[in-house]
Design a protein around this motif. Structure first.
Motif, mmCIF file in Angstrom:
data_model
loop_
_atom_site.group_PDB
_atom_site.id
_atom_site.type_symbol
_atom_site.label_atom_id
_atom_site.label_comp_id
_atom_site.label_asym_id
_atom_site.label_seq_id
_atom_site.Cartn_x
_atom_site.Cartn_y
_atom_site.Cartn_z
ATOM 1 N N TYR A 34 -16.003 48.055 15.412
ATOM 2 C CA TYR A 34 -16.984 47.378 14.559
ATOM 3 C C TYR A 34 -16.570 45.960 14.211
ATOM 4 O O TYR A 34 -17.401 45.091 14.026
ATOM 5 C CB TYR A 34 -17.248 48.184 13.278
ATOM 6 C CG TYR A 34 -18.005 49.437 13.562
ATOM 7 C CD1 TYR A 34 -19.271 49.381 14.134
ATOM 8 C CD2 TYR A 34 -17.448 50.692 13.328
ATOM 9 C CE1 TYR A 34 -19.964 50.535 14.458
ATOM 10 C CE2 TYR A 34 -18.132 51.848 13.640
ATOM 11 C CZ TYR A 34 -19.392 51.765 14.211
ATOM 12 O OH TYR A 34 -20.071 52.893 14.531
ATOM 13 N N TYR A 77 -14.773 41.938 9.181
ATOM 14 C CA TYR A 77 -16.002 42.729 9.142
ATOM 15 C C TYR A 77 -16.727 42.438 7.830
ATOM 16 O O TYR A 77 -16.130 42.527 6.747
ATOM 17 C CB TYR A 77 -15.704 44.232 9.235
ATOM 18 C CG TYR A 77 -16.968 45.075 9.257
ATOM 19 C CD1 TYR A 77 -17.608 45.348 10.459
ATOM 20 C CD2 TYR A 77 -17.544 45.548 8.079
ATOM 21 C CE1 TYR A 77 -18.783 46.089 10.493
ATOM 22 C CE2 TYR A 77 -18.726 46.283 8.103
ATOM 23 C CZ TYR A 77 -19.340 46.553 9.312
ATOM 24 O OH TYR A 77 -20.515 47.270 9.344
ATOM 25 N N GLY A 78 -18.000 42.107 7.944
ATOM 26 C CA GLY A 78 -18.833 41.911 6.755
ATOM 27 C C GLY A 78 -18.257 40.932 5.749
ATOM 28 O O GLY A 78 -18.350 41.149 4.541
ATOM 29 N N CYS A 80 -15.203 40.340 5.114
ATOM 30 C CA CYS A 80 -13.852 40.715 4.664
ATOM 31 C C CYS A 80 -12.850 40.534 5.806
ATOM 32 O O CYS A 80 -13.190 40.707 6.974
ATOM 33 C CB CYS A 80 -13.803 42.184 4.232
ATOM 34 S SG CYS A 80 -14.676 42.507 2.702
ATOM 35 N N GLU A 265 -19.358 53.698 10.479
ATOM 36 C CA GLU A 265 -19.738 52.392 9.923
ATOM 37 C C GLU A 265 -20.217 52.522 8.483
ATOM 38 O O GLU A 265 -19.932 51.669 7.642
ATOM 39 C CB GLU A 265 -20.800 51.711 10.790
ATOM 40 C CG GLU A 265 -20.984 50.261 10.361
ATOM 41 C CD GLU A 265 -21.798 49.434 11.331
ATOM 42 O OE1 GLU A 265 -21.600 48.213 11.339
ATOM 43 O OE2 GLU A 265 -22.632 49.988 12.069
ATOM 44 N N ILE A 266 -20.909 53.613 8.172
ATOM 45 C CA ILE A 266 -21.354 53.855 6.788
ATOM 46 C C ILE A 266 -20.123 53.881 5.889
ATOM 47 O O ILE A 266 -20.081 53.255 4.826
ATOM 48 C CB ILE A 266 -22.099 55.224 6.678
ATOM 49 C CG1 ILE A 266 -23.341 55.249 7.567
ATOM 50 C CG2 ILE A 266 -22.445 55.545 5.227
ATOM 51 C CD1 ILE A 266 -23.975 56.624 7.745
ATOM 52 N N LYS A 269 -18.401 50.301 5.539
ATOM 53 C CA LYS A 269 -19.150 49.404 4.638
ATOM 54 C C LYS A 269 -18.894 49.742 3.173
ATOM 55 O O LYS A 269 -18.587 48.870 2.364
ATOM 56 C CB LYS A 269 -20.661 49.508 4.917
ATOM 57 C CG LYS A 269 -21.117 48.684 6.096
ATOM 58 C CD LYS A 269 -22.616 48.879 6.318
ATOM 59 C CE LYS A 269 -23.093 48.037 7.499
ATOM 60 N NZ LYS A 269 -24.445 48.418 7.927
ATOM 61 N N HIS A 270 -19.022 51.027 2.839
ATOM 62 C CA HIS A 270 -18.813 51.453 1.451
ATOM 63 C C HIS A 270 -17.372 51.217 1.015
ATOM 64 O O HIS A 270 -17.107 50.783 -0.104
ATOM 65 C CB HIS A 270 -19.156 52.944 1.281
ATOM 66 C CG HIS A 270 -20.619 53.195 1.147
ATOM 67 N ND1 HIS A 270 -21.439 53.285 2.230
ATOM 68 C CD2 HIS A 270 -21.409 53.369 0.045
ATOM 69 C CE1 HIS A 270 -22.687 53.509 1.817
ATOM 70 N NE2 HIS A 270 -22.684 53.569 0.502
ATOM 71 N N LEU A 272 -15.195 48.989 2.037
ATOM 72 C CA LEU A 272 -14.880 47.574 1.794
ATOM 73 C C LEU A 272 -15.503 47.068 0.491
ATOM 74 O O LEU A 272 -14.968 46.169 -0.149
ATOM 75 C CB LEU A 272 -15.321 46.708 2.984
ATOM 76 C CG LEU A 272 -14.557 46.986 4.294
ATOM 77 C CD1 LEU A 272 -15.115 46.162 5.432
ATOM 78 C CD2 LEU A 272 -13.066 46.736 4.141
ATOM 79 N N GLU A 273 -16.627 47.671 0.093
ATOM 80 C CA GLU A 273 -17.251 47.291 -1.188
ATOM 81 C C GLU A 273 -16.433 47.835 -2.367
ATOM 82 O O GLU A 273 -16.307 47.195 -3.407
ATOM 83 C CB GLU A 273 -18.674 47.864 -1.277
ATOM 84 C CG GLU A 273 -19.696 47.063 -0.498
ATOM 85 C CD GLU A 273 -21.007 47.829 -0.325
ATOM 86 O OE1 GLU A 273 -21.266 48.772 -1.101
ATOM 87 O OE2 GLU A 273 -21.763 47.488 0.608
#
Length: 531
Positions: A34, A77-78, A80, A265-266, A269-270, A272-273
């Motif tokens: 990813y 990623y995103g 970060c 990926e779900i 994402k969570h 890293l938040e």
């Protein structure tokens, strides 16, 4: 926010821990996929023709299909900058994992859905609790038959003593695995196993409130069961609380399949938040803030011969504060000198990239001419403080080591010393003897195989190992107050010294330790050494 602060704030540094075969290395690879760091995920299983996992670089790892050293992987990623510390899952290499956890800000715990919490998970988890490291749980292998979901959560809570909060919920498992229910969005994401080695395609989603569409997507039986479980879940599980997560008191739980790339990926994402940016670290001068202080770092791992062509040693450092600029001078606190770090690099398994700069949260490798030890602190020349030491775990297995060819004594001493400096093995000598014959201590017996393999393949020295009956080791805490040579112990006690000349005692039986303390009233023994 200036660029310097922003760079530190976007760092996420975490370790992945699990029992062997829970799918940790596969999950790591999918993260890299990813992040665009690799284009195709490799197979971890050790067939000669198979691609080997990106994070397993040592020859013996490729042959056996297991990770025996920690590796460091970085990707974007995103927004970060993500630093993953991939750790060996096998318990015989747990000491490497303990040290790696000292360099991480949070941990991802991978659990096999058919097995639940296993012995190694328990051990590593205790280290996280000790350090109050936030733990995020990924329950893997949902594409195979799994245990009851409520049982799995109960298992984590009971075994590990931490509350759980499922962020999504699986619909079936094995051949009946239909997908997951996203609790926050109240949507059902359908399972697809078509994207095994590539990034996920577009997922099919329906609202859990639309009962007709839900039944059509997953079938009547699975839909009814899910609606029943959602009701139960809302009453039974802990509420999500980010503060509790970051305090290491609540673990968010996700379900998926790393092998088929579903739910990865779900989770990423969570995670890293929720995971925090680098936090202040304990030193002898108090807490060191990552943003407000100049450059500082500590060595948590040393690895020799990562590059066969160069026969080099790399010291891995976790940057704890400030910014590192290649070429600037730093103070090596334990070595009591100001120096420039040679060939600073980012290491992606066995690929390297020379660095010009790095920030708090990053892991860098530097060439080590033999001056660094695990636990050493580095800081800017104007500073002088030490980060708290890394505990040395007591070996549980011992063997006498002899070289087969006595003409190769130089290579024998060099190889044994360098491998010991990495911290995977500990070397002891008879109190009044030289290095002709050494005693090697390890936490797990597989380390003996790795030691023998590396001595033969990296240093061209054939060795013989003779197992010894000792099971207990004690450091002498007050060595300045006692005459070690005159200590009276039991018949199964052996006096040895470590690489730094510190005296230690080896025992076959635990009762001998108490007996020795009784016979030497002024003696103080310790179970751990300090780096």
């Amino acid at each position: 926010m200036d660029q310097y602060t922003e760079e530190i704030q976007r760092r996420r540094t975490f370790a992945i821990i699990s029992h062997p075969d829970a799918g940790k290395t596969t999950l790591t690879e999918k993260f890299l996929l990813y992040g665009g760091a690799i284009n195709l995920a490799g197979s971890v299983k050790g067939k000669a023709t198979a691609r080997h996992a990106v994070s397993d670089w040592m020859e013996i790892e490729k042959q056996r299909g297991i990770s025996v050293t920690s590796s460091v992987l970085q990707f974007e990623y995103g927004g970060c900058c993500v630093n993953i510390l991939d750790t060996p899952g096998h318990q015989d290499f747990s000491e490497d994992t303990y040290r790696t956890l000292m360099a991480a800000d949070s941990a991802v715990m991978v659990i096999d859905a058919s097995k639940g919490v296993e012995a190694q998970t328990r051990k590593l988890f205790k280290v996280c609790v000790m350090r109050r490291i936030p733990i995020f749980t990924f329950i893997n292998k949902m594409d195979r038959d799994a245990r009851d979901t409520f049982e799995l959560l109960d298992d984590i809570e009971k075994e590990l003593g931490i509350a759980t909060c499922p962020m999504n919920w699986p619909i079936g498992s094995g051949k009946g695995f239909k997908g997951v229910y996203d609790r926050d969005r109240q949507m059902v994401v359908a399972y697809s196993d078509t994207e095994k080695g590539t990034r996920e395609g577009t997922a099919t989603e329906v609202s859990a409130q639309d009962h007709g569409a839900l039944r059509e997507l997953v079938g009547e039986e699975a839909a009814d069961k899910l609606l029943e479980e959602i009701e139960l879940l809302d009453g039974a599980s802990a509420e999500f609380d980010l503060e509790q997560v970051r305090a290491g008191e609540l673990s968010p739980v996700f379900f998926g399949s790393a092998l088929t790339n579903f739910g990865v990926e779900i989770f990423l994402k969570h995670f890293l938040e929720m995971a925090s940016a680098p936090l202040p670290r304990k030193a002898d001068k108090g807490l060191v803030d990552p943003v407000e202080n100049k450059f500082s770092a500590f060595v948590f791992k040393i690895q020799a011969n990562m590059n066969k062509a160069h026969r080099d040693r790399i010291a891995f450092m976790r940057i704890c504060s400030g910014r590192f600029d290649a070429g600037e001078e730093v103070r090596h606190v334990q070595g009591e000198k100001v120096m420039r770090l040679s060939q600073p690099q980012q290491i992606m398994a066995d690929d390297r990239k020379i660095l010009t700069e790095a920030y708090a949260g990053d892991i860098i490798g530097v060439f080590d001419p033999g001056v660094f030890s695990i636990g050493d602190t580095l800081c800017s020349p104007g500073e002088k403080f030490r980060y708290e030491g890394i505990p040395t775990f007591a070996p549980e297995h011992f063997a006498r080591v002899r070289q087969v060819d006595t003409m190769k004594r130089k290579q024998f001493v060099k190889g044994a010393t360098q491998i010991a400096q990495e911290g995977a093995i500990q070397i002891f000598q008879e109190l009044n003897a030289g290095m002709e014959e050494i005693i090697v201590g390890v936490v797990g017996v597989l380390q003996f195989d790795v030691f023998k393999y590396r001595m033969e393949n990296e240093y061209n020295v054939e060795i013989r190992l003779e197992n010894l009956p000792y099971e207990h080791i004690r450091w002498i805490e007050n060595q300045d107050q006692v005459d070690v040579g005159r200590l009276t112990g039991t018949s199964d006690m052996k006096k040895v010294k470590d690489m730094k000349g510190n005296p230690l005692l080896l025992f076959v039986n635990s009762w001998s330790i108490g007996m020795t303390l009784e016979r030497n009233k002024d003696l103080v023994l310790a179970e751990f050494g300090r780096s």
